[in-house]
Write a protein that holds these residues in place. Sequence first.
Motif, PDB file in Angstrom:
ATOM      1  N   ALA A  95       0.864  -1.180   0.000  1.00 35.55           N
ATOM      2  CA  ALA A  95       0.000   0.000   0.000  1.00 35.55           C
ATOM      3  C   ALA A  95       0.899   1.227   0.000  1.00 35.55           C
ATOM      4  O   ALA A  95       2.069   1.162   0.388  1.00 35.55           O
ATOM      5  CB  ALA A  95      -0.926   0.016   1.213  1.00 35.55           C
ATOM      6  N   ALA A  96       0.335   2.367  -0.440  1.00 31.76           N
ATOM      7  CA  ALA A  96       1.154   3.568  -0.546  1.00 31.76           C
ATOM      8  C   ALA A  96       0.303   4.818  -0.448  1.00 31.76           C
ATOM      9  O   ALA A  96      -0.886   4.814  -0.763  1.00 31.76           O
ATOM     10  CB  ALA A  96       1.916   3.567  -1.876  1.00 31.76           C
ATOM     11  N   VAL A  97       0.940   5.885   0.002  1.00 30.94           N
ATOM     12  CA  VAL A  97       0.430   7.247  -0.100  1.00 30.94           C
ATOM     13  C   VAL A  97       1.539   8.044  -0.764  1.00 30.94           C
ATOM     14  O   VAL A  97       2.627   8.190  -0.194  1.00 30.94           O
ATOM     15  CB  VAL A  97       0.102   7.857   1.279  1.00 30.94           C
ATOM     16  CG1 VAL A  97      -0.418   9.282   1.117  1.00 30.94           C
ATOM     17  CG2 VAL A  97      -0.918   7.009   2.028  1.00 30.94           C
ATOM     18  N   LEU A  98       1.294   8.533  -1.982  1.00 30.76           N
ATOM     19  CA  LEU A  98       2.352   9.159  -2.765  1.00 30.76           C
ATOM     20  C   LEU A  98       1.881  10.451  -3.411  1.00 30.76           C
ATOM     21  O   LEU A  98       0.709  10.558  -3.810  1.00 30.76           O
ATOM     22  CB  LEU A  98       2.830   8.196  -3.860  1.00 30.76           C
ATOM     23  CG  LEU A  98       3.486   6.896  -3.378  1.00 30.76           C
ATOM     24  CD1 LEU A  98       3.704   5.964  -4.556  1.00 30.76           C
ATOM     25  CD2 LEU A  98       4.798   7.183  -2.660  1.00 30.76           C
ATOM     26  N   PRO A  99       2.772  11.434  -3.549  1.00 29.71           N
ATOM     27  CA  PRO A  99       2.419  12.655  -4.282  1.00 29.71           C
ATOM     28  C   PRO A  99       2.192  12.333  -5.758  1.00 29.71           C
ATOM     29  O   PRO A  99       2.984  11.612  -6.374  1.00 29.71           O
ATOM     30  CB  PRO A  99       3.652  13.556  -4.090  1.00 29.71           C
ATOM     31  CG  PRO A  99       4.435  12.941  -2.980  1.00 29.71           C
ATOM     32  CD  PRO A  99       4.139  11.479  -3.013  1.00 29.71           C
ATOM     33  N   LEU A 100       1.127  12.864  -6.319  1.00 33.86           N
ATOM     34  CA  LEU A 100       0.821  12.622  -7.720  1.00 33.86           C
ATOM     35  C   LEU A 100       1.537  13.629  -8.612  1.00 33.86           C
ATOM     36  O   LEU A 100       1.539  14.829  -8.333  1.00 33.86           O
ATOM     37  CB  LEU A 100      -0.690  12.723  -7.955  1.00 33.86           C
ATOM     38  CG  LEU A 100      -1.505  11.480  -7.635  1.00 33.86           C
ATOM     39  CD1 LEU A 100      -2.989  11.830  -7.495  1.00 33.86           C
ATOM     40  CD2 LEU A 100      -1.310  10.413  -8.720  1.00 33.86           C
ATOM     41  N   PRO A 101       2.150  13.154  -9.696  1.00 32.57           N
ATOM     42  CA  PRO A 101       2.735  14.088 -10.652  1.00 32.57           C
ATOM     43  C   PRO A 101       1.619  14.788 -11.431  1.00 32.57           C
ATOM     44  O   PRO A 101       0.496  14.287 -11.467  1.00 32.57           O
ATOM     45  CB  PRO A 101       3.543  13.168 -11.575  1.00 32.57           C
ATOM     46  CG  PRO A 101       2.818  11.847 -11.498  1.00 32.57           C
ATOM     47  CD  PRO A 101       2.294  11.755 -10.097  1.00 32.57           C
ATOM     48  N   PRO A 102       1.867  15.942 -12.034  1.00 32.50           N
ATOM     49  CA  PRO A 102       3.203  16.518 -12.211  1.00 32.50           C
ATOM     50  C   PRO A 102       3.656  17.452 -11.103  1.00 32.50           C
ATOM     51  O   PRO A 102       4.845  17.715 -10.970  1.00 32.50           O
ATOM     52  CB  PRO A 102       3.050  17.305 -13.519  1.00 32.50           C
ATOM     53  CG  PRO A 102       1.612  17.758 -13.486  1.00 32.50           C
ATOM     54  CD  PRO A 102       0.840  16.619 -12.854  1.00 32.50           C
ATOM     55  N   ASP A 103       2.725  17.963 -10.274  1.00 31.18           N
ATOM     56  CA  ASP A 103       3.125  18.995  -9.318  1.00 31.18           C
ATOM     57  C   ASP A 103       3.299  18.485  -7.895  1.00 31.18           C
ATOM     58  O   ASP A 103       3.792  19.208  -7.032  1.00 31.18           O
ATOM     59  CB  ASP A 103       2.136  20.162  -9.325  1.00 31.18           C
ATOM     60  CG  ASP A 103       0.693  19.717  -9.099  1.00 31.18           C
ATOM     61  OD1 ASP A 103       0.496  18.624  -8.516  1.00 31.18           O
ATOM     62  OD2 ASP A 103      -0.227  20.445  -9.504  1.00 31.18           O
ATOM     63  N   GLY A 104       2.899  17.254  -7.619  1.00 27.23           N
ATOM     64  CA  GLY A 104       3.103  16.682  -6.297  1.00 27.23           C
ATOM     65  C   GLY A 104       2.218  17.240  -5.210  1.00 27.23           C
ATOM     66  O   GLY A 104       2.459  16.985  -4.032  1.00 27.23           O
ATOM     67  N   VAL A 105       1.164  17.985  -5.578  1.00 20.97           N
ATOM     68  CA  VAL A 105       0.270  18.570  -4.577  1.00 20.97           C
ATOM     69  C   VAL A 105      -0.781  17.563  -4.127  1.00 20.97           C
ATOM     70  O   VAL A 105      -1.036  17.388  -2.929  1.00 20.97           O
ATOM     71  CB  VAL A 105      -0.397  19.850  -5.122  1.00 20.97           C
ATOM     72  CG1 VAL A 105      -1.445  20.361  -4.139  1.00 20.97           C
ATOM     73  CG2 VAL A 105       0.660  20.916  -5.397  1.00 20.97           C
ATOM     74  N   ASP A 106      -1.413  16.880  -5.068  1.00 22.60           N
ATOM     75  CA  ASP A 106      -2.426  15.878  -4.743  1.00 22.60           C
ATOM     76  C   ASP A 106      -1.754  14.614  -4.224  1.00 22.60           C
ATOM     77  O   ASP A 106      -0.689  14.211  -4.709  1.00 22.60           O
ATOM     78  CB  ASP A 106      -3.266  15.540  -5.979  1.00 22.60           C
ATOM     79  CG  ASP A 106      -4.079  16.718  -6.473  1.00 22.60           C
ATOM     80  OD1 ASP A 106      -4.348  17.639  -5.665  1.00 22.60           O
ATOM     81  OD2 ASP A 106      -4.450  16.728  -7.668  1.00 22.60           O
ATOM     82  N   LEU A 107      -2.396  13.957  -3.255  1.00 22.03           N
ATOM     83  CA  LEU A 107      -1.889  12.705  -2.709  1.00 22.03           C
ATOM     84  C   LEU A 107      -2.736  11.542  -3.198  1.00 22.03           C
ATOM     85  O   LEU A 107      -3.962  11.587  -3.156  1.00 22.03           O
ATOM     86  CB  LEU A 107      -1.896  12.731  -1.185  1.00 22.03           C
ATOM     87  CG  LEU A 107      -0.804  13.544  -0.499  1.00 22.03           C
ATOM     88  CD1 LEU A 107      -0.998  13.501   1.013  1.00 22.03           C
ATOM     89  CD2 LEU A 107       0.588  13.018  -0.864  1.00 22.03           C
ATOM     90  N   GLU A 108      -2.069  10.505  -3.631  1.00 20.57           N
ATOM     91  CA  GLU A 108      -2.728   9.286  -4.102  1.00 20.57           C
ATOM     92  C   GLU A 108      -2.599   8.184  -3.061  1.00 20.57           C
ATOM     93  O   GLU A 108      -1.524   7.986  -2.485  1.00 20.57           O
ATOM     94  CB  GLU A 108      -2.075   8.809  -5.395  1.00 20.57           C
ATOM     95  CG  GLU A 108      -2.580   7.460  -5.876  1.00 20.57           C
ATOM     96  CD  GLU A 108      -1.705   6.850  -6.948  1.00 20.57           C
ATOM     97  OE1 GLU A 108      -2.107   5.812  -7.508  1.00 20.57           O
ATOM     98  OE2 GLU A 108      -0.621   7.401  -7.220  1.00 20.57           O
TER      99      GLU A 108
END
Length: 206
Positions: A95-108
């Motif tokens: 499992a993961a919580v990662l910043p979404l590209p391109p700007d890294g603001v949204d978390l996935e």
Amino acid sequence: MAKPEQHRVSVTGNRIHTNRLVLRPWSVDDAAKAVAVYGRSEVARWLAPAMSAVDNEAAMTAVLQRWIDECSALEPPAGRWAVELAGSGELIGGAAVLPLPPDGVDLEIGWQLAPAHWGRGLATEAGHAVAHYTFTQGVDEVFAVVRPRNTRGAATARRVGMEWVGERQKYYGLTLQVYRLRRGDLDLPTIPASASAPHGGRNQER
């Protein structure tokens, strides 16, 4: 929207606990067991960004080392976790919580399980775990991205309580189904404020 089934979630040190699961940091020693997850084409083909099936222990060791190194540079709540069965300690997914590209603001939030463990609600439970944890860290919303035709991943996102935002080309340079979960749409468990932040990828099966 109907509330999904509530799962107990707690944090102890760098581990997240649920009714049936323990999410804990990856180790390179997990490589042999992780091949049972990421070495399966029915798991790897749905990942975003694209990732080929990792079908041998040496290649999996390299992947895990890269994940561990990347996590050391992430700020909580971002991270990656191995997913184990609480009773036996068997490693069954990630499992993961990662910043979404391109700007890294949204978390996935993301989850993957070995096919042998599909159909038991365990992916939903893992998704709840990382969503609960993320919301205790001051985050207001998280996203899940699902490749078109990945009906299992979409169904799990809905079971976690996420709402469909639409088909977007915003992330990873791919056309993806985007789901969102806001803090107010998921009942939060009580997690001790003194619990340290764990560091633990995309969306799969139930």
